[in-house]
Design a protein around this motif. Structure first.
Motif, PDB file in Angstrom:
ATOM      1  N   ALA A   1       0.548  -0.861  -0.086  1.00  9.86           N
ATOM      2  CA  ALA A   1      -0.173   0.109  -0.256  1.00  9.86           C
ATOM      3  C   ALA A   1       0.890   1.014   0.159  1.00  9.86           C
TER       4      ALA A   1
ATOM      5  N   ALA B   1      -6.322  -5.877   3.219  1.00  7.60           N
ATOM      6  CA  ALA B   1      -6.750  -5.054   3.652  1.00  7.60           C
ATOM      7  C   ALA B   1      -6.799  -3.313   2.425  1.00  7.60           C
ATOM      8  N   TRP B   2      -5.575  -3.725   1.739  1.00  5.95           N
ATOM      9  CA  TRP B   2      -5.349  -2.999   1.107  1.00  5.95           C
ATOM     10  C   TRP B   2      -5.698  -3.268  -0.340  1.00  5.95           C
TER      11      TRP B   2
ATOM     12  N   ASP C   1       0.036   3.926   0.871  1.00  6.97           N
ATOM     13  CA  ASP C   1       0.575   4.516   2.332  1.00  6.97           C
ATOM     14  C   ASP C   1       1.427   4.598   3.182  1.00  6.97           C
TER      15      ASP C   1
ATOM     16  N   ALA D   1      -8.625  -5.556  -1.130  1.00  7.60           N
ATOM     17  CA  ALA D   1      -9.273  -4.456  -0.912  1.00  7.60           C
ATOM     18  C   ALA D   1     -10.146  -3.570  -1.300  1.00  7.60           C
ATOM     19  N   ARG D   2      -9.166  -2.490  -0.793  1.00  8.28           N
ATOM     20  CA  ARG D   2      -9.587  -0.794  -1.256  1.00  8.28           C
ATOM     21  C   ARG D   2      -9.055  -0.987  -1.734  1.00  8.28           C
ATOM     22  N   LYS D   3      -8.011  -1.362  -2.820  1.00  6.79           N
ATOM     23  CA  LYS D   3      -7.676  -1.129  -3.767  1.00  6.79           C
ATOM     24  C   LYS D   3      -8.743  -1.704  -5.081  1.00  6.79           C
TER      25      LYS D   3
ATOM     26  N   ARG E   1      -2.813  -5.947   6.457  1.00  3.38           N
ATOM     27  CA  ARG E   1      -2.927  -5.307   5.960  1.00  3.38           C
ATOM     28  C   ARG E   1      -2.885  -4.935   4.543  1.00  3.38           C
TER      29      ARG E   1
ATOM     30  N   LEU F   1     -12.194  -1.932  -4.523  1.00  2.00           N
ATOM     31  CA  LEU F   1     -13.778  -1.293  -5.128  1.00  2.00           C
ATOM     32  C   LEU F   1     -12.720   0.421  -5.537  1.00  2.00           C
ATOM     33  N   GLN F   2     -12.002   1.181  -5.314  1.00  2.00           N
ATOM     34  CA  GLN F   2     -11.220   2.189  -5.838  1.00  2.00           C
ATOM     35  C   GLN F   2     -11.993   1.805  -7.350  1.00  2.00           C
TER      36      GLN F   2
END
Length: 179
Positions: free
Chosen positions: A143, A170-171, A145, A173-175, A167, A177-178
């Protein structure tokens, strides 16, 4: 010096008041020039997956990265009295039209996620990268971040949090979604 055609791209003209943006709407490659003169000036890639590469001569090569790719650039230099530069930069290739930070050997520039100078800090980040690789995670996929977190913690002389598989999931999954 990089030529505009280093990775098969036509010349691009910088726009904007700062000259740091190019024409929007066209994804261009970020070009990185590596120089190697044994024991004097050495640039190498700590991690990254170039999409194109070209050898210019015995000492120089150019590698190209697509927008969104993360890579780690190491620069080292010395003179008759010892090391004068040890630097590690983790950079993100950006889409054309996005603001960039001008950076030596990087055309047109990149988003700087982490930047450390001095062998002690560089070695410490190498250890953190090795720990990420020990988890079976490619540092290119970490990530952005987290790289910023490491940078900020090292600047504040604090210990950065370690990167974990949880972590990373989670990154990812967020990626997803974006996009």
């Amino acid at each position: 010096m990089l030529t505009p055609e280093a990775c098969g791209q036509p010349h691009r003209k910088a726009l904007g008041a700062t000259g740091l943006q190019a024409r929007p709407g066209h994804d261009r490659l970020t070009e990185v020039e590596f120089y190697w003169q044994e024991g004097v000036r050495e640039h190498w890639l700590r991690f990254g997956k170039p999409v194109a590469s070209r050898i210019c001569d015995r000492r120089r090569r150019v590698e190209c990265y697509a927008p969104g790719q993360v890579f780690g650039l190491v620069r080292w230099a010395s003179n008759d009295y010892g090391t004068v530069l040890s630097r590690l930069d983790v950079l993100l290739a950006v889409t054309e039209g996005e603001p960039v930070t001008r950076f030596p050997q990087v055309t047109p520039g990149a988003d700087v996620l982490l930047s450390v100078t001095g062998w002690r800090k560089v070695r410490r980040v190498f250890g953190l990268i090795d720990a990420i690789e020990a988890l079976g995670i490619d540092p290119c996929d970490v990530a952005p971040d987290h790289w910023r977190h490491i940078h900020n913690r090292l600047i504040a002389a604090e210990t950065p949090r370690s990167y974990s598989s949880e972590r990373h999931r989670a990154w990812l999954a967020r990626k997803a979604l974006q996009s």
